[in-house]
Design an enzyme around this catalytic site. Structure first.
Site, PDB file in Angstrom:
ATOM      1  N   HIS A  17      47.593  36.526  38.441  1.00 58.41           N
ATOM      2  CA  HIS A  17      47.660  35.925  39.792  1.00 58.41           C
ATOM      3  C   HIS A  17      49.025  35.265  40.018  1.00 58.41           C
ATOM      4  CE1 HIS A  17      43.489  36.397  40.911  1.00 58.41           C
ATOM      5  NE2 HIS A  17      43.024  35.609  39.962  1.00 58.41           N
TER       6      HIS A  17
ATOM      7  N   HIS B 178      44.339  36.673  32.937  1.00 57.70           N
ATOM      8  CA  HIS B 178      43.824  36.815  34.301  1.00 57.70           C
ATOM      9  C   HIS B 178      44.602  35.877  35.244  1.00 57.70           C
ATOM     10  CE1 HIS B 178      40.195  36.990  37.170  1.00 57.70           C
ATOM     11  NE2 HIS B 178      40.951  36.031  37.670  1.00 57.70           N
ATOM     12  N   GLU B 179      44.730  34.607  34.849  1.00 55.05           N
ATOM     13  CA  GLU B 179      45.435  33.632  35.693  1.00 55.05           C
ATOM     14  C   GLU B 179      46.925  33.942  35.785  1.00 55.05           C
ATOM     15  OE1 GLU B 179      44.022  31.526  37.646  1.00 55.05           O
ATOM     16  OE2 GLU B 179      42.062  32.072  36.852  1.00 55.05           O
TER      17      GLU B 179
END
Ligand code: ZN
Length: 382
Positions: free
Chosen positions: A71, A67-68
């Site tokens: 980004h 997820h990170e």
């Protein structure tokens, strides 16, 4: 971030673990082994519960990392520099050094995180469905990943800043209104509203006897509330000082003392009569360091007579200096993040001014008093 250490690099982005990560890993594994898997899949051996729980917890953290990374990779592809990713108690933090310059970039950057979580959830569910072995350990892990990533994706889509959904909302309002400041106010307002709802929900659960979940919910609410408030303050300050150079905000005549006078003389003739708490130390016309009350306290009082200021000061190498041409908005987050009170402004080794928290606050108040904060210059957005 203090208390974290590097574990490696993925696609050139440094990955760090915070110590809180280990605490949550142990707690999560324990609660999975004795709670979740034990209740849903009775009849396994005790060892199987623990092995499956450790694997499931580690895979959940890999999901958070993915997820990170999503980004960070989108941020980097759009030209923003990404320093590192830190995994900690609540999940992860991508340390992206600049704010996006256009709403479109912010929109993509924010949305890709929850989309990644939802994608992992969907894939896990698909595999779970394909293997069709409802109570095997593999199916149990896949089912767990499907559920947790679904929750992770949906929770982050709540449209309150600083959650990803709040950034998406900010990008949309920014695009529609053309003002990043107004968009930040809207997104942080919704964020605070959501945070208060979580806190009220937490209190309601505690009153109803569900103590553990109530505390947990309230804690998340409090975390969101403080995040929204600090984002709001920082956006307001940044808008107020937009386009201004350090030289326009600094105090041009900070307190200075020569390096060769004794501590005794410094205290009796300068610090006490003027009420100073710190002063920059100069040697000739060059900045040599900074002397503060606590540096003086470290030297026993009977030695003050013989000790020169230059011996007790914080030397220049340990100070963070800025130049008068630097953008003030680059310096502000640094002062906040590292808790620095005074930053010397230096040209060719010469001290020409200083930025202190007091100077910044004074400058903000004068601008407010003159009604200048309404004339915020913002770049046009297309
Ligand atoms: Zn995210």
């Amino acid at each position: 971030m203090p208390g974290s250490f590097r574990i490696g690099k993925i696609a050139g982005i440094e990955i760090s673990l915070h110590v809180s990560w280990f605490i949550i890993l142990v707690l999560l594994t324990w609660s999975l082994a004795t709670g979740w898997f034990a209740l849903l899949y009775p009849g396994w051996s005790p060892l199987a519960y623990w092995v499956v729980s450790v694997l499931a917890a580690l895979l959940l953290f890999c999901s958070v990392l993915a997820h990170e990374l999503a980004h960070s990779l989108v941020a980097r592809a759009r030209g923003l520099s990404v320093k590192n990713i830190t995994l900690l108690i609540f999940g992860g933090i991508s340390n992206i050094e600049q704010e996006p310059m256009r709403p479109g970039i912010e929109f993509q950057m924010a949305l890709v995180g929850p989309l990644t979580s939802l994608l992992i959830s969907g894939l896990s569910f698909l595999l779970f469905w394909i293997i069709r072995r409802g109570t095997s350990p593999l199916a149990a892990i896949l089912g767990y990943l499907a559920v947790t990533n679904l929750l992770l994706g949906l929770f982050n889509l709540i449209p309150g800043f600083p959650l990803d959904g709040g950034r998406v909302l900010r990008a949309i309002v920014w695009k529609l209104s053309g003002s990043m400041l107004r968009a930040t106010h809207v997104a942080t307002f919704v964020g605070q509203l959501g945070a208060y709802l979580l806190i009220i929900g937490g209190i309601w659960l505690i009153i109803g006897g569900n103590f553990f979940n109530g505390i947990w919910l309230g804690f998340i609410g409090w975390f969101l509330l403080s995040g929204a408030q600090s984002a709001n303050t920082q956006a307001t300050l940044e808008a107020m000082f937009k386009g201004m150079k350090v030289g326009e905000v600094m105090n041009p005549s900070p307190a200075t003392v020569p390096a060769n006078i004794s501590l005794q003389k410094l205290v009796e003739e300068l610090f006490l009569p003027h009420g100073w708490r710190s002063a920059f130390v100069v040697q000739g016309d060059q900045l040599a360091g900074l002397i503060t009350l606590s540096d003086i306290r470290h030297i026993p009082q009977e030695q003050w007579e013989q000790t020169p200021v230059g011996f007790a000061m914080i030397p220049l190498e340990k100070l963070h200096t800025v130049s008068p041409q630097q953008n003030f908005n680059e310096v502000l987050p640094l002062m906040v993040a590292q808790d620095i009170n005074q930053v010397p402004v230096v040209t060719n080794g010469q001290l020409i001014g200083a930025l202190s928290r007091e100077d910044i606050v004074r400058s903000v108040e004068i601008r407010r008093g003159l009604g200048l904060e309404k004339k915020v210059r913002e770049p046009l957005v297309n």
